[in-house]
Design a protein around this motif. Structure first.
Motif, PDB file in Angstrom:
ATOM      1  N   LYS A   1     -67.168  22.274 -25.138  1.00 27.58           N
ATOM      2  CA  LYS A   1     -66.615  22.772 -26.225  1.00 27.58           C
ATOM      3  C   LYS A   1     -67.630  22.168 -27.444  1.00 27.58           C
ATOM      4  O   LYS A   1     -68.154  21.073 -27.249  1.00 27.58           O
ATOM      5  N   TYR A   2     -67.801  23.017 -28.592  1.00 31.94           N
ATOM      6  CA  TYR A   2     -68.824  22.238 -29.604  1.00 31.94           C
ATOM      7  C   TYR A   2     -67.836  21.209 -30.416  1.00 31.94           C
ATOM      8  O   TYR A   2     -66.886  21.772 -30.736  1.00 31.94           O
ATOM      9  N   PRO A   3     -68.498  20.215 -30.572  1.00 39.34           N
ATOM     10  CA  PRO A   3     -67.820  19.272 -31.696  1.00 39.34           C
ATOM     11  C   PRO A   3     -67.731  19.680 -32.852  1.00 39.34           C
ATOM     12  O   PRO A   3     -68.500  20.460 -33.476  1.00 39.34           O
ATOM     13  N   SER A   4     -66.714  19.131 -33.688  1.00 43.31           N
ATOM     14  CA  SER A   4     -66.641  19.482 -35.149  1.00 43.31           C
ATOM     15  C   SER A   4     -67.751  18.652 -35.824  1.00 43.31           C
ATOM     16  O   SER A   4     -68.325  17.658 -35.521  1.00 43.31           O
ATOM     17  N   ILE A   5     -68.252  19.180 -36.919  1.00 46.03           N
ATOM     18  CA  ILE A   5     -69.451  18.746 -37.804  1.00 46.03           C
ATOM     19  C   ILE A   5     -68.921  18.310 -39.142  1.00 46.03           C
ATOM     20  O   ILE A   5     -68.032  19.101 -39.562  1.00 46.03           O
ATOM     21  N   PRO A   6     -69.151  17.191 -39.583  1.00 43.50           N
ATOM     22  CA  PRO A   6     -68.670  16.593 -40.815  1.00 43.50           C
ATOM     23  C   PRO A   6     -69.229  17.492 -42.046  1.00 43.50           C
ATOM     24  O   PRO A   6     -70.366  18.130 -41.814  1.00 43.50           O
TER      25      PRO A   6
ATOM     26  N   ALA B   1     -62.330  13.690 -14.328  1.00 49.29           N
ATOM     27  CA  ALA B   1     -61.813  12.858 -15.104  1.00 49.29           C
ATOM     28  C   ALA B   1     -60.728  13.469 -15.894  1.00 49.29           C
ATOM     29  O   ALA B   1     -60.385  14.703 -15.912  1.00 49.29           O
ATOM     30  N   PRO B   2     -59.531  12.586 -16.280  1.00 55.48           N
ATOM     31  CA  PRO B   2     -58.395  13.259 -16.869  1.00 55.48           C
ATOM     32  C   PRO B   2     -58.748  13.848 -18.409  1.00 55.48           C
ATOM     33  O   PRO B   2     -59.708  13.452 -18.802  1.00 55.48           O
ATOM     34  N   PRO B   3     -57.984  14.951 -18.739  1.00 55.79           N
ATOM     35  CA  PRO B   3     -58.452  15.608 -20.131  1.00 55.79           C
ATOM     36  C   PRO B   3     -58.308  14.767 -21.129  1.00 55.79           C
ATOM     37  O   PRO B   3     -59.432  15.033 -21.849  1.00 55.79           O
ATOM     38  N   GLU B   4     -57.652  13.857 -21.309  1.00 61.48           N
ATOM     39  CA  GLU B   4     -57.980  13.021 -22.423  1.00 61.48           C
ATOM     40  C   GLU B   4     -59.161  12.005 -22.553  1.00 61.48           C
ATOM     41  O   GLU B   4     -59.572  11.855 -23.636  1.00 61.48           O
ATOM     42  N   ARG B   5     -59.737  11.860 -21.250  1.00 55.66           N
ATOM     43  CA  ARG B   5     -61.031  10.999 -21.423  1.00 55.66           C
ATOM     44  C   ARG B   5     -62.179  12.150 -21.546  1.00 55.66           C
ATOM     45  O   ARG B   5     -63.167  11.663 -22.367  1.00 55.66           O
ATOM     46  N   ILE B   6     -62.117  13.185 -21.206  1.00 55.18           N
ATOM     47  CA  ILE B   6     -63.079  14.368 -21.639  1.00 55.18           C
ATOM     48  C   ILE B   6     -63.052  14.543 -22.928  1.00 55.18           C
ATOM     49  O   ILE B   6     -64.102  14.649 -23.566  1.00 55.18           O
ATOM     50  N   SER B   7     -61.910  14.640 -23.659  1.00 57.47           N
ATOM     51  CA  SER B   7     -61.914  14.914 -25.039  1.00 57.47           C
ATOM     52  C   SER B   7     -62.395  13.889 -25.879  1.00 57.47           C
ATOM     53  O   SER B   7     -63.204  14.047 -26.746  1.00 57.47           O
ATOM     54  N   ALA B   8     -62.092  12.586 -25.261  1.00 59.07           N
ATOM     55  CA  ALA B   8     -62.423  11.405 -25.866  1.00 59.07           C
ATOM     56  C   ALA B   8     -64.428  11.233 -25.903  1.00 59.07           C
ATOM     57  O   ALA B   8     -64.834  10.767 -26.941  1.00 59.07           O
ATOM     58  N   TRP B   9     -64.971  11.554 -24.726  1.00 62.63           N
ATOM     59  CA  TRP B   9     -66.168  11.734 -24.508  1.00 62.63           C
ATOM     60  C   TRP B   9     -66.819  12.917 -25.245  1.00 62.63           C
ATOM     61  O   TRP B   9     -67.789  12.351 -25.949  1.00 62.63           O
ATOM     62  N   ARG B  10     -66.346  13.872 -25.360  1.00 62.74           N
ATOM     63  CA  ARG B  10     -66.751  14.907 -26.284  1.00 62.74           C
ATOM     64  C   ARG B  10     -66.945  14.426 -27.650  1.00 62.74           C
ATOM     65  O   ARG B  10     -68.046  14.617 -28.592  1.00 62.74           O
ATOM     66  N   ASP B  11     -65.638  14.056 -28.343  1.00 64.60           N
ATOM     67  CA  ASP B  11     -65.515  13.713 -29.783  1.00 64.60           C
ATOM     68  C   ASP B  11     -66.192  12.348 -30.013  1.00 64.60           C
ATOM     69  O   ASP B  11     -66.613  12.284 -31.367  1.00 64.60           O
ATOM     70  N   GLY B  12     -66.598  11.544 -28.934  1.00 60.89           N
ATOM     71  CA  GLY B  12     -67.191  10.461 -29.294  1.00 60.89           C
ATOM     72  C   GLY B  12     -68.775  10.789 -29.185  1.00 60.89           C
ATOM     73  O   GLY B  12     -69.642   9.663 -29.138  1.00 60.89           O
TER      74      GLY B  12
END
Length: 260
Positions: A19-24, A154-165
């Motif tokens: 997924k594409y991350p959010s851009i500020p 990896a669990p879903p929350e780890r993937i999301s944290a990796w992407r958002d980070g």
């Protein structure tokens, strides 16, 4: 990493990691009212300005086993060889021929081409790009994911944290344009290259820069070009990225003018 198989892979994990991350926004958004604050994203070195096209984010995901997927911003819509695909927003119809001619990603990576699909009936702004409901797309980013094997487990929350980070590795300006040329893909128009010190930090001056650099869209498919959505700012290595939209600046300046 040569054992990836789309038939057994966790496609929920693939979807999340690509997924594409959010851009500020270049000037921070005020969470209270959606207006802009004086704080802005700091850049260093050269900054590349490109048109932000008002459409829908779409993905072409090239996988290590030679297969590929098409997706919207949030979900997967089609896999190579499917008989039926999700017709949402015309993404599959527009991008399947593109995916079919892309070179394979290679055995050790997942490669994601991010494009903005616009025109047709994609958004309310489509009329600014076409008078006959034509559909177009432009490449705006490419990610190369080399550590996909660990992420698949990896669990879903780890993937999301990796992407958002910021875990995804995106191509810098030179490699992005080179990749687009090699694959015959049209990129979002380059409007200007500025030194970071030349970027305005005041809201009024940034609004003026938008009008100066992009008075109308440069990617109209037919008819008279309409208003543009805004500009995306990128550092040369793509480590810093931000967006500046006309509507945010115009709304903020109207509010400020009303308080005088």
């Amino acid at each position: 990493m040569g054992d990836f198989d789309i038939r057994t892979a966790d496609l929920r994990a693939v979807n999340s990691m690509t997924k594409y991350p959010s851009i500020p926004t270049y000037h921070a958004l005020d969470p209270r009212n959606g207006g802009l604050l004086d704080e802005c994203v700091p850049f260093r070195g050269r900054v590349f300005l490109t048109e932000k096209v008002d459409g829908t984010n779409a993905r072409i995901i090239s996988l290590p086993d030679g297969s590929w997927l098409l997706g919207s911003r949030e979900e997967l819509l089609y896999a190579r060889g499917d008989l039926i695909g999700n017709p949402a927003l015309g993404i599959v119809a527009a991008l399947r021929p593109v995916a079919e001619r892309l070179a394979p990603a290679g055995r050790d990576v997942i490669r994601v081409h991010y494009v903005e699909l616009y025109g047709g009936r994609v958004t309310a702004a489509s009329k600014h790009y076409t008078a006959s409901q034509r559909v177009g797309w432009r490449l705006f980013d490419v990610a190369v994911i080399e550590d996909y094997a660990d992420l698949l487990a990896a669990p879903p929350e780890r993937i999301s944290a990796w992407r958002d980070g910021g875990g995804q590795r995106f191509l810098g300006e030179y490699d992005l344009l080179k990749s687009a040329a090699v694959h015959g893909l049209e990129w979002v128009p380059r409007l200007a290259t500025l030194e970071a010190a030349e970027l305005p930090t005041e809201i009024e001056k940034m609004h003026a820069l938008l009008g100066e650099r992009l008075p109308r869209t440069t990617v109209a498919l037919d008819g008279e070009p309409g208003p543009a959505e805004g500009i995306v700012l990128r550092s040369e290595d793509r480590s810093t990225i931000a967006k500046a939209r006309f509507q945010d600046y115009e709304r903020t300046l109207r509010r400020r003018g009303g308080r005088r």
